[in-house]
Design an enzyme around this catalytic site. Structure first.
Site, PDB file in Angstrom:
ATOM      1  N   LYS A 194       0.828  -1.213   0.000  1.00  0.00           N
ATOM      2  CA  LYS A 194       0.000   0.000   0.000  1.00  0.00           C
ATOM      3  C   LYS A 194       0.861   1.261   0.000  1.00  0.00           C
ATOM      4  O   LYS A 194       0.428   2.315  -0.480  1.00  0.00           O
ATOM      5  CB  LYS A 194      -0.982  -0.011   1.175  1.00  0.00           C
ATOM      6  N   ASP A 247      -5.901   0.302   5.773  1.00  0.00           N
ATOM      7  CA  ASP A 247      -4.577   0.905   5.668  1.00  0.00           C
ATOM      8  C   ASP A 247      -4.365   1.549   4.302  1.00  0.00           C
ATOM      9  O   ASP A 247      -3.677   2.556   4.170  1.00  0.00           O
ATOM     10  CB  ASP A 247      -3.510  -0.166   5.920  1.00  0.00           C
ATOM     11  N   ASN A 259       4.233   8.651   1.929  1.00  0.00           N
ATOM     12  CA  ASN A 259       4.307   8.053   0.596  1.00  0.00           C
ATOM     13  C   ASN A 259       3.428   8.801  -0.411  1.00  0.00           C
ATOM     14  O   ASN A 259       3.844   9.069  -1.535  1.00  0.00           O
ATOM     15  CB  ASN A 259       3.897   6.580   0.682  1.00  0.00           C
TER      16      ASN A 259
END
Length: 347
Positions: A194, A247, A259
């Site tokens: 992710k 998440d 990120n």
């Protein structure tokens, strides 16, 4: 007498937030670190590097002495950067008795670059002569929100259910819950992938600022994540959990996400400048070569992940990222539908 002592290896944002949660739950918490400034800051009631002038709601102790930090702790939590894990494990083995009935807790997100596998396997291999049990925690949880006691739910997984339940119990409060998950592989693989997807979504957001684009990117990215994780032995069902879709939503849609923000910066300023200016840990960038190897080894068709890997490798310009993804996705889905029609026809 109940042993309420917990040692956390690390003095970063996540280590501090979890330490505070445990302290508020009545545990005696010692953090171990190598940065004297962070250690002294924590002992004075702050971690200003990560939480500014916000004072802890409960006391924490920190030290650079590993022996003093561990003491007779029943729980030892790994909260160091993933690339420092093996070095810390070697130091740990010189301090902790193999016969100790300690419960090890891994909260590090990432994959082992030497094995392309989950970190819990690395930890178990390094501690194979130890009787202690290992539990891994993952889920939608920004450290600052846990620090501020915002309601949060994450998952825990391990091979020993009693150890998993014990870890859940020491953390659980009215605002912080840990729920057992029976898929240790999926919990960690989704948690790693992710972060890479978040970089891709960050580029898409900065490029188009369109919910249409983001929705399509997340849909395809999640589909690819399931495929990659299942090839590694995960359960597809784990995606519909806090460590899965929860998440992903957290990391891929918020500017609090390092990120996601890293992806936005790549589109605005270019890859090289973004890397040179970045001072934070970007897990997706650290893991992209590992994911590339996994995709190639398993011969997995992954338009989104292969494209973002090419961007991070400097092979694809960020402004061409969406165009490439959309073309590859269209071809992939067209082939899938044609194959499905052939199967239905001949059946």
């Amino acid at each position: 007498m109940i042993n309420n002592r917990v040692c956390i290896l690390g003095t970063g944002a996540w280590a501090t937030a979890l330490g505070l949660r445990l302290s508020l739950n009545g545990k005696t918490v010692f953090l171990w670190g190598i940065d004297n400034n962070e250690v002294n800051d924590i002992n004075s009631g702050y971690n200003k590097k990560y939480f500014g002038d916000n004072k802890f709601a409960s006391s924490l102790s920190a030290t650079t002495n590993l022996n003093n930090a561990i003491g007779d702790s029943k729980y030892i939590i790994f909260a160091v950067p993933s690339d420092a894990l093996k070095e810390v494990l070697e130091k740990l083995k010189a301090v902790v008795s193999p016969k100790s009935n300690v419960i090890f807790v891994n909260v590090i997100k990432g994959l082992d670059s030497s094995t392309n596998d989950i970190l819990s396997k690395t930890i178990r291999k390094e501690l194979k002569n130890y009787s202690g049990k290992l539990v891994t925690l993952c889920g939608p949880s920004f450290a600052v929100d846990v620090f501020d006691q915002k309601p949060t739910i994450i998952n825990a997984a391990g091979k020993n259910f009693n150890a998993v339940r014990s870890v859940c119990e020491i953390f659980n409060s009215d605002v912080f819950k840990i729920i057992p998950c029976n898929d240790e592989i999926g919990l960690q693989v989704f948690s790693s992938l992710k972060n890479l997807l978040a970089i891709a979504v960050g580029i898409a957001q900065e490029n188009h600022n369109s919910i249409n684009t983001i929705s399509a990117m997340l849909t395809m990215g999640i589909d690819e994540m399931q495929d990659i994780a299942c090839h590694m032995g995960a359960s597809k069902k784990t995606m519909i959990s806090f460590c899965g879709i929860g998440d992903i939503f957290l990391t891929c849609t918020s500017d609090k996400s390092r990120n996601f923000s890293f992806g936005r910066e790549i589109f605005k300023n270019g890859l090289e400048k973004t890397i040179n200016n970045n001072k934070k840990t970007v897990e997706g960038f650290k893991v992209y070569k590992i994911v590339d190897s996994i995709i190639k080894n398993h011969n997995i068709n992954s338009p989104v992940f292969s494209s973002i890997i090419d961007v991070l490798d400097g092979k694809l310009a960020p402004e061409k990222f969406i165009e490439r993804c959309w073309e590859l996705i269209w071809k992939m889905k067209l082939d899938e539908n044609q194959n499905r029609k052939k199967m239905i026809f001949w059946k």
